[in-house]
Design a protein around this motif. Structure first.
Motif, short mmCIF file in Angstrom:
data_model
loop_
_atom_site.label_atom_id
_atom_site.label_comp_id
_atom_site.label_asym_id
_atom_site.label_seq_id
_atom_site.Cartn_x
_atom_site.Cartn_y
_atom_site.Cartn_z
N GLY A 65 -12.52 4.98 2.43
CA GLY A 65 -11.49 4.24 1.71
C GLY A 65 -10.85 3.16 2.57
N LEU A 96 -4.28 -4.52 -9.04
CA LEU A 96 -4.03 -3.15 -8.58
C LEU A 96 -5.36 -2.53 -8.19
CD1 LEU A 96 -1.61 -2.01 -11.42
CD2 LEU A 96 -0.99 -2.67 -9.10
N PHE A 97 -5.36 -1.73 -7.14
CA PHE A 97 -6.59 -1.06 -6.73
C PHE A 97 -6.25 0.31 -6.17
CE2 PHE A 97 -5.12 -3.39 -3.05
CZ PHE A 97 -5.32 -2.52 -1.99
N GLN A 98 -7.25 1.17 -6.17
CA GLN A 98 -7.11 2.51 -5.62
C GLN A 98 -8.32 2.81 -4.75
OE1 GLN A 98 -6.84 5.04 -9.07
NE2 GLN A 98 -4.62 4.99 -9.02
N ARG A 116 -5.01 9.63 -1.68
CA ARG A 116 -5.32 8.34 -2.29
C ARG A 116 -4.53 7.20 -1.67
NH1 ARG A 116 -4.14 8.66 -8.41
NH2 ARG A 116 -2.16 7.79 -7.79
N LEU A 117 -5.12 6.00 -1.76
CA LEU A 117 -4.46 4.76 -1.41
C LEU A 117 -4.26 3.98 -2.71
CD1 LEU A 117 -6.82 3.68 1.52
CD2 LEU A 117 -4.66 4.92 1.72
N ASP A 118 -3.04 3.64 -3.03
CA ASP A 118 -2.74 2.81 -4.20
C ASP A 118 -2.24 1.48 -3.69
OD1 ASP A 118 -3.28 4.80 -6.17
OD2 ASP A 118 -1.34 5.71 -5.73
N LEU A 171 0.83 -1.20 0.00
CA LEU A 171 0.00 0.00 0.00
C LEU A 171 0.86 1.25 0.00
CD1 LEU A 171 -3.04 0.63 0.18
CD2 LEU A 171 -2.78 0.75 2.64
N ASP A 172 0.60 2.13 -0.95
CA ASP A 172 1.25 3.43 -1.03
C ASP A 172 0.19 4.45 -0.61
OD1 ASP A 172 2.81 5.64 -1.54
OD2 ASP A 172 2.66 5.49 -3.71
N GLU A 208 -9.84 6.14 -1.85
CA GLU A 208 -9.61 7.46 -1.27
C GLU A 208 -8.96 7.32 0.10
OE1 GLU A 208 -13.35 9.45 -1.13
OE2 GLU A 208 -13.51 9.59 -3.30
N ASN A 209 -8.12 8.27 0.46
CA ASN A 209 -7.51 8.28 1.78
C ASN A 209 -8.49 8.97 2.74
OD1 ASN A 209 -5.92 8.33 4.01
ND2 ASN A 209 -4.17 9.31 3.05
N SER A 230 -0.90 8.26 -0.03
CA SER A 230 -0.63 9.66 -0.30
C SER A 230 -1.70 10.49 0.40
CB SER A 230 -0.61 9.94 -1.81
OG SER A 230 -1.89 9.78 -2.36
#
Length: 57
Positions: free
Chosen positions: A36, A27-29, A16-18, A10-11, A31-32, A13
């Protein structure tokens, strides 16, 4: 230590969460936001998962 079925990388930002869900390579995204993170928790509840976060200084 509990053995996991997979790892979620998990990255995080500001907005966003990637994520990468292994071993499927999905792969998924998201909201932070609280919503989310609720989606991420539901994803993790399906099986035993380790979540790995990128560390930033």
């Amino acid at each position: 230590m509990m053995q996991s079925d997979s790892i979620i990388a998990l990255d995080v930002s500001k907005d966003r969460l990637d994520g990468l869900d292994t071993p499927t390579g999905e792969l998924f995204q998201g909201e932070n936001t609280d919503a989310g993170y609720a989606v991420l928790r539901r994803r993790c509840r399906r099986r035993s998962v380790q979540v790995v976060l990128e560390a930033r200084a």
